[in-house]
Enzyme design. Structure first.
Site, PDB file in Angstrom:
ATOM      1  N   HIS A  74       2.897 -29.136  16.530  1.00  0.00           N
ATOM      2  CA  HIS A  74       3.059 -30.429  15.873  1.00  0.00           C
ATOM      3  C   HIS A  74       1.954 -30.539  14.828  1.00  0.00           C
ATOM      4  O   HIS A  74       1.254 -29.588  14.540  1.00  0.00           O
ATOM      5  CB  HIS A  74       2.830 -31.576  16.865  1.00  0.00           C
ATOM      6  CG  HIS A  74       3.799 -31.675  17.982  1.00  0.00           C
ATOM      7  ND1 HIS A  74       5.068 -32.162  17.829  1.00  0.00           N
ATOM      8  CD2 HIS A  74       3.679 -31.385  19.298  1.00  0.00           C
ATOM      9  CE1 HIS A  74       5.670 -32.185  19.008  1.00  0.00           C
ATOM     10  NE2 HIS A  74       4.860 -31.711  19.914  1.00  0.00           N
ATOM     11  N   ARG A 116      -0.712 -30.253  31.547  1.00  0.00           N
ATOM     12  CA  ARG A 116      -0.043 -30.112  30.257  1.00  0.00           C
ATOM     13  C   ARG A 116      -0.901 -29.218  29.364  1.00  0.00           C
ATOM     14  O   ARG A 116      -2.123 -29.189  29.492  1.00  0.00           O
ATOM     15  CB  ARG A 116       0.137 -31.478  29.592  1.00  0.00           C
ATOM     16  CG  ARG A 116       1.049 -32.414  30.353  1.00  0.00           C
ATOM     17  CD  ARG A 116       1.262 -33.695  29.563  1.00  0.00           C
ATOM     18  NE  ARG A 116       2.041 -33.464  28.353  1.00  0.00           N
ATOM     19  CZ  ARG A 116       3.362 -33.349  28.332  1.00  0.00           C
ATOM     20  NH1 ARG A 116       4.055 -33.460  29.437  1.00  0.00           N
ATOM     21  NH2 ARG A 116       4.003 -33.138  27.203  1.00  0.00           N
ATOM     22  N   CYS A 128       8.613 -27.998  19.431  1.00  0.00           N
ATOM     23  CA  CYS A 128       8.299 -28.428  20.794  1.00  0.00           C
ATOM     24  C   CYS A 128       9.541 -28.785  21.618  1.00  0.00           C
ATOM     25  O   CYS A 128      10.247 -27.888  22.039  1.00  0.00           O
ATOM     26  CB  CYS A 128       7.276 -29.567  20.753  1.00  0.00           C
ATOM     27  SG  CYS A 128       6.368 -29.681  22.317  1.00  0.00           S
TER      28      CYS A 128
HETATM   29  N1  GLN Z   1       8.867 -32.902  26.778  1.00  0.00           N
HETATM   30  C1  GLN Z   1       8.465 -31.561  26.491  1.00  0.00           C
HETATM   31  C2  GLN Z   1       7.299 -31.099  27.330  1.00  0.00           C
HETATM   32  O1  GLN Z   1       6.530 -31.904  27.788  1.00  0.00           O
HETATM   33  C3  GLN Z   1       8.173 -31.393  25.000  1.00  0.00           C
HETATM   34  C4  GLN Z   1       7.017 -32.224  24.546  1.00  0.00           C
HETATM   35  C5  GLN Z   1       6.848 -32.277  23.038  1.00  0.00           C
HETATM   36  O2  GLN Z   1       7.818 -32.239  22.265  1.00  0.00           O
HETATM   37  N2  GLN Z   1       5.606 -32.444  22.609  1.00  0.00           N
HETATM   38  O3  GLN Z   1       7.136 -29.927  27.541  1.00  0.00           O
END
Ligand code: GLN
Length: 251
Positions: free
Chosen positions: A202, A134, A100
């Site tokens: 994840h 998101r 990520c």
């Molecule tokens: N900060 C990054 C995003 O929001 C990665 C997030 C994460 O590692 N889950 O895209």
């Protein structure tokens, strides 16, 4: 201290205090346990901000996920010498696994709020924070890794605001079966060049995909054949992660 040698997996954990959301550090625990259960040594060395990275010291390098603010601090370094060291490790065939935020940092840039966070330029990709929601949820992808005996499933959880776009010649890690993947549009998830792998998964990733943990260990140790383990619980975890993503895995 353990002797260096092919039976000793040397892991470098980059920015473990900054890049570790969703308990991504659990991936390191899985790698270490699966080595030790087989009588292999595993040393994990943290490489934090301001600490130089000597790629020759490690067989496997790891970066976890992170918040935008922490990624900024790592990106500043990765745009310089530390990124060059990562590119050297990648070119030498070392295993690099980045999850990520760490995955985004292996690309050239992460653009958000009119600002561009530089990356290590190990993989040919860039990431953009768009206005849309998101990308959150359980995810399953199909990957076909060399020596893995054919296509296999990786299942996990994604939560990213960034959308990642691969360069024209950049191979993805896999094909999205369920979930969003790199950008929710391309059908691609992650990226892979040789033994350098970035992914949005994840979970943490490896407890639910122990076959992949073994692929990483074996590859990092030059293709070492690994003794089988009693993986009844791990297989159940793999099944559960696939079911959560909406797949119906066979027994
Ligand atoms: N900060 C990054 C995003 O929001 C990665 C997030 C994460 O590692 N889950 O895209």
């Amino acid at each position: 201290m353990a002797a260096d040698g092919p039976q000793n997996l040397r892991i470098g954990a980059l920015y473990p205090d900054l890049l570790n959301i969703y308990a991504d550090r659990g991936n390191l625990m899985v790698l270490a346990r699966r080595c030790r259960w087989r009588g292999l040594e595993c040393e994990i060395t943290d490489v934090g901000l301001g600490e130089p990275l000597d790629p020759g010291r490690f067989d496997l390098l790891y970066l976890g996920g992170g918040q935008d603010a922490d990624q900024r601090r790592c990106g500043e370094e990765l745009a310089g010498e530390k990124g060059a060291a990562l590119r050297e490790a990648s070119a030498a065939g070392k295993v690099i696994l980045a999850v990520c935020g760490g995955y985004q940092l292996l690309g050239s840039s992460y653009v958000l709020d009119g600002e561009s966070v530089a990356g290590a330029r190990v993989l040919d990709l860039h990431t953009v924070r768009e206005d849309g929601p998101r990308l959150i949820g359980n995810v399953a992808i199909e990957v076909d890794l060399p020596g893995a005996g054919g296509p296999r499933v990786l299942a996990g959880f994604e939560n990213h605001g960034g959308r990642t776009v691969l360069g024209a010649d950049q191979e993805p890690l896999g094909r999205v079966l369920r979930g969003y993947g790199n950008d929710g549009r391309s059908g691609f998830e992650g990226a892979r060049t040789g033994n350098t792998i970035g992914t949005y998964l994840h979970g943490p990733l490896l407890p639910g995909n122990s076959w992949f943990a073994d692929w990483l260990i074996s590859t990092a140790l030059g293709g070492l054949a690994l003794a089988p383990l009693d993986d009844a619980l791990e297989e159940e975890a793999h099944r559960a992660a696939q079911v959560a993503a909406g797949l119906t895995p066979g027994r």
